[in-house]
Write an enzyme that holds these catalytic residues in place. Structure first.
Site, PDB file in Angstrom:
ATOM      1  N   ASP A  21       0.852  -1.191   0.000  1.00 40.34           N
ATOM      2  CA  ASP A  21       0.000   0.000   0.000  1.00 40.34           C
ATOM      3  C   ASP A  21       0.886   1.239   0.000  1.00 40.34           C
ATOM      4  O   ASP A  21       1.691   1.437   0.908  1.00 40.34           O
ATOM      5  CB  ASP A  21      -0.894  -0.035   1.248  1.00 40.34           C
ATOM      6  CG  ASP A  21      -1.646   1.262   1.469  1.00 40.34           C
ATOM      7  OD1 ASP A  21      -1.868   1.995   0.488  1.00 40.34           O
ATOM      8  OD2 ASP A  21      -2.012   1.548   2.634  1.00 40.34           O
ATOM      9  N   ASP A  25      -4.101   3.793   2.786  1.00 38.21           N
ATOM     10  CA  ASP A  25      -5.528   3.481   2.970  1.00 38.21           C
ATOM     11  C   ASP A  25      -5.758   2.025   3.363  1.00 38.21           C
ATOM     12  O   ASP A  25      -6.900   1.589   3.502  1.00 38.21           O
ATOM     13  CB  ASP A  25      -6.323   3.830   1.701  1.00 38.21           C
ATOM     14  CG  ASP A  25      -5.955   2.959   0.499  1.00 38.21           C
ATOM     15  OD1 ASP A  25      -5.032   2.127   0.621  1.00 38.21           O
ATOM     16  OD2 ASP A  25      -6.600   3.119  -0.565  1.00 38.21           O
ATOM     17  N   ASP A  29      -1.823  -1.313  -3.884  1.00 37.19           N
ATOM     18  CA  ASP A  29      -2.187  -0.551  -5.079  1.00 37.19           C
ATOM     19  C   ASP A  29      -1.115  -0.648  -6.164  1.00 37.19           C
ATOM     20  O   ASP A  29      -0.040  -1.219  -5.959  1.00 37.19           O
ATOM     21  CB  ASP A  29      -2.454   0.914  -4.713  1.00 37.19           C
ATOM     22  CG  ASP A  29      -1.391   1.502  -3.809  1.00 37.19           C
ATOM     23  OD1 ASP A  29      -0.196   1.284  -4.089  1.00 37.19           O
ATOM     24  OD2 ASP A  29      -1.745   2.174  -2.814  1.00 37.19           O
ATOM     25  N   ASP A  98      -5.852 -10.994 -14.837  1.00 37.22           N
ATOM     26  CA  ASP A  98      -6.909 -11.985 -14.707  1.00 37.22           C
ATOM     27  C   ASP A  98      -7.990 -11.702 -15.738  1.00 37.22           C
ATOM     28  O   ASP A  98      -8.338 -10.539 -15.980  1.00 37.22           O
ATOM     29  CB  ASP A  98      -7.517 -11.928 -13.302  1.00 37.22           C
ATOM     30  CG  ASP A  98      -7.346 -13.242 -12.564  1.00 37.22           C
ATOM     31  OD1 ASP A  98      -7.927 -14.238 -13.028  1.00 37.22           O
ATOM     32  OD2 ASP A  98      -6.648 -13.274 -11.545  1.00 37.22           O
ATOM     33  N   ASP A 199      -9.838 -17.253 -15.557  1.00 41.44           N
ATOM     34  CA  ASP A 199     -10.521 -17.743 -14.366  1.00 41.44           C
ATOM     35  C   ASP A 199     -11.684 -18.679 -14.712  1.00 41.44           C
ATOM     36  O   ASP A 199     -12.507 -18.358 -15.574  1.00 41.44           O
ATOM     37  CB  ASP A 199     -11.055 -16.530 -13.578  1.00 41.44           C
ATOM     38  CG  ASP A 199     -11.760 -16.907 -12.296  1.00 41.44           C
ATOM     39  OD1 ASP A 199     -11.081 -17.351 -11.367  1.00 41.44           O
ATOM     40  OD2 ASP A 199     -12.999 -16.754 -12.239  1.00 41.44           O
ATOM     41  N   GLU A 256      -7.201 -21.544 -15.512  1.00 49.15           N
ATOM     42  CA  GLU A 256      -7.625 -22.290 -14.325  1.00 49.15           C
ATOM     43  C   GLU A 256      -8.665 -23.305 -14.789  1.00 49.15           C
ATOM     44  O   GLU A 256      -9.769 -22.928 -15.158  1.00 49.15           O
ATOM     45  CB  GLU A 256      -8.227 -21.338 -13.289  1.00 49.15           C
ATOM     46  CG  GLU A 256      -8.721 -22.055 -12.045  1.00 49.15           C
ATOM     47  CD  GLU A 256      -9.562 -21.165 -11.143  1.00 49.15           C
ATOM     48  OE1 GLU A 256      -9.411 -21.280  -9.908  1.00 49.15           O
ATOM     49  OE2 GLU A 256     -10.379 -20.374 -11.649  1.00 49.15           O
ATOM     50  N   HIS A 328      -3.656 -17.422  -4.610  1.00 52.18           N
ATOM     51  CA  HIS A 328      -4.603 -16.631  -3.820  1.00 52.18           C
ATOM     52  C   HIS A 328      -5.819 -17.440  -3.377  1.00 52.18           C
ATOM     53  O   HIS A 328      -6.577 -16.994  -2.509  1.00 52.18           O
ATOM     54  CB  HIS A 328      -5.075 -15.430  -4.635  1.00 52.18           C
ATOM     55  CG  HIS A 328      -5.924 -15.822  -5.806  1.00 52.18           C
ATOM     56  ND1 HIS A 328      -5.412 -16.499  -6.891  1.00 52.18           N
ATOM     57  CD2 HIS A 328      -7.255 -15.668  -6.049  1.00 52.18           C
ATOM     58  CE1 HIS A 328      -6.384 -16.739  -7.746  1.00 52.18           C
ATOM     59  NE2 HIS A 328      -7.508 -16.242  -7.274  1.00 52.18           N
ATOM     60  N   ASP A 329      -6.038 -18.604  -3.979  1.00 50.09           N
ATOM     61  CA  ASP A 329      -7.187 -19.442  -3.651  1.00 50.09           C
ATOM     62  C   ASP A 329      -6.819 -20.639  -2.783  1.00 50.09           C
ATOM     63  O   ASP A 329      -7.666 -21.496  -2.517  1.00 50.09           O
ATOM     64  CB  ASP A 329      -7.847 -19.973  -4.936  1.00 50.09           C
ATOM     65  CG  ASP A 329      -8.823 -18.986  -5.548  1.00 50.09           C
ATOM     66  OD1 ASP A 329      -9.311 -18.102  -4.817  1.00 50.09           O
ATOM     67  OD2 ASP A 329      -9.080 -19.091  -6.756  1.00 50.09           O
TER      68      ASP A 329
END
Length: 557
Positions: A21, A25, A29, A98, A199, A256, A328-329
């Site tokens: 970041d 916030d 980013d 993605d 995806d 995927e 990430h999954d």
């Protein structure tokens, strides 16, 4: 095999929300990513995959896209994205994004127009169906739990969603919709994108009758993926997609893919396959529970070894797959694939070596290169992931206590991979000066980039050597195109294989056991290429592997 530009590359996945970041916030980013391009270059990364940064309500962390042509303001601006492309290009790096085209967000303009006129043109961009006797059209359970059919307000119709109800599935039968999707894909490729991670793509083909299936749970529903497994013809859509988009730009595509039929691998990643490559999830499915996470089995070493070997032998007959330890999954690989005694720097290096030197393109997930591990979760309220909360409730309904359900989620939650990257031992692991959107792993003072930069024996510096070895002029050919041959399969707790080309043979041997193992060498030792304990020389006849030791040897004739 016809050589492609991406064959010898190493990829790195960034989950932007948790990477870095730059403005305080609490959300990672684009500016944060730009600031770390040199760090990634030093690691040896060629291709960067960004998880979704499109405009989104973030019901499913950006996999619910409300505008395919806009960057979510949480991540920055299109100008900053263009800057990222330019800065990556300066470093001979490639950016892929993605591509989420099985579904969109219920806030997307198309779906809003469909709701406004359920019998109109835009309704056919989705699957609107009348209910049956006051019930949904069929008894499918979504990936995130509950019925796949959601009522369309003010009508007797329902719309179909395989994921969250805020993610209506797109109707690929509609040629106008497909054309709009292709136009969008080409727009990004024209902008300079090198390709896409695609995806949940196999879900785009539906059985348009949506027949009821035999229930497989106490809720009277059947997993929607069973419909996907039984329907034919997805390849026609995938070929149409490729020819109208990716093929024109020589784009790199990694899909995927679950629920693929066993005989379809060459159609997906062969010489003229639908995609450049697909991820190898074979080891990850070993912890699939029959009903959910609450009955997920532990991963057994013998099963894991056999699965990796079988997958490698199968794939090399037709193409190249993408190898991962985590993403990430998935939960963190160190916490999933290593026994407790091996969840240390040596074991982490060992697991990384075995994965990165396999045949296939390696994908490193952010934080993997420093050995990030699963977090400790004390309350279900600490989770953000929609899937984890569903699995917690599922475990409770199956009779588990709150403590037991939390333990299940702590082990399997996707949020384990989504905790912020641990850059330093300062506040919030150096991820943000604000309040992080998801809690920081409590072990960040011990495991972080800053500490490891200054330690020549760290996991980070070992990963740099590992990637450099794979990409070195001396070994690039054998690690890219060399055949995979399993070795020492009968030796308990040893995972070993050769990579073999016309003029080289490399042995990778690792001891996942608690006790030392000795193996008899079948070829002379020419050179020790890499060792996680700093071993320089070995006996020409036998090799003793201590617990958590891995060694890479160039063999002689």
């Amino acid at each position: 095999m016809k050589k492609k530009w991406w064959h010898d590359k190493v990829a790195y996945q960034i989950y932007p929300k948790s990477f870095l970041d730059s403005n305080g916030d609490g959300i990672g980013d684009l500016r944060g990513i730009i600031s770390k391009l040199d760090y990634l270059k030093d690691l040896g990364v060629d291709i960067i995959w960004l998880s979704p940064i499109y405009k989104s309500p973030f019901v499913d962390q950006g996999y619910d896209i409300s505008d395919y042509y806009s960057i979510a303001e949480e991540f920055g601006t299109m100008g900053e994205f263009d800057e990222l492309l330019a800065e990556a290009k300066k470093r001979n790096m490639y950016i892929i994004m993605d591509l989420v085209i099985n579904h969109c967000s219920d806030k997307h303009e198309w779906f809003q127009k469909a709701l406004a006129d359920p019998d109109g043109e835009y309704a056919d961009y989705f699957y609107f169906r009348k209910g049956k006797d006051g019930n949904p059209p069929s008894n499918y359970r979504s990936y995130f739990g509950g019925n796949c059919w959601e009522p369309v307000p003010g009508t007797d119709k329902y719309y179909f969603h395989m994921f969250a109800k805020e993610q209506p599935d797109l109707n690929w039968e509609n040629p106008t919709l497909r054309k709009k999707l292709y136009d969008m894909i080409n727009w990004w490729l024209e902008k300079g994108l090198a390709g896409f991670r695609i995806d949940a793509i196999i879900n785009i083909k539906k059985d348009l009758d949506f027949p009821n299936l035999e229930p497989d749970g106490a809720d009277g529903l059947a997993g929607c993926w069973r419909m996907v497994e039984n329907v034919e013809g997805v390849g026609e859509y995938l070929e149409d997609l490729k020819k109208n988009t990716f093929e024109k730009y020589d784009a790199f595509t990694v899909a995927e893919v679950f629920n693929m039929h066993k005989d379809e691998l060459s159609q997906f990643i062969g010489e003229n396959g639908h995609f450049s490559t697909i991820f190898d999830f074979s080891a990850h499915t070993l912890s699939d529970g029959a009903h959910g996470w609450y009955d997920a089995p532990d991963i057994n070493f013998n099963d894991w070894r056999k699965t990796i070997i079988n997958s490698q032998l199968q794939v090399q007959k037709c193409g190249i797959e993408a190898n991962i330890i985590e993403n990430h999954d998935e939960p963190r690989g160190v916490s999933r694939f290593l026994p407790e005694y091996a969840r240390n720097p040596l074991g982490t290096k060992m697991l990384g070596t075995v994965s990165v030197l396999l045949r296939g393109i390696p994908f490193i997930y952010q934080g993997q290169e420093i050995g990030m591990q699963n977090a400790v979760w004390n309350d279900v309220k600490e989770y953000n992931d929609i899937n984890t909360i569903d699995q917690y409730n599922l475990a409770i309904s199956a009779g588990l206590s709150d403590k037991e359900a939390l333990a299940v989620c702590s082990k399997m939650s996707r949020d384990n991979a989504r905790t912020p990257v641990q850059w330093s031992d300062s506040d919030n692991a150096g991820f943000t000066t604000g309040t992080p959107w998801l809690k920081v792993n409590s072990n960040y003072k011990d495991i972080n980039v800053q500490n490891q930069e200054n330690d020549p024996d760290s996991v980070l510096n070992y990963y740099r050597k590992l990637v450099a070895t794979r990409k070195s002029p001396e070994y690039k050919e054998v690690f890219t195109y060399g055949v995979f041959e399993p070795a020492y399969e009968d030796t308990e707790y040893v995972m070993a294989y050769y990579r073999v080309s016309d003029n080289q043979r490399i042995l990778v041997a690792a001891n996942f056991g608690k006790d030392a193992k000795t193996i008899e060498l079948k070829f002379p030792v020419k050179k020790v290429v890499l060792s996680n304990i700093g071993k320089k020389e070995i006996n020409e006849v036998s090799l003793k592997l201590d617990s958590c030791e891995v060694i890479v040897i160039e063999c002689g004739e």
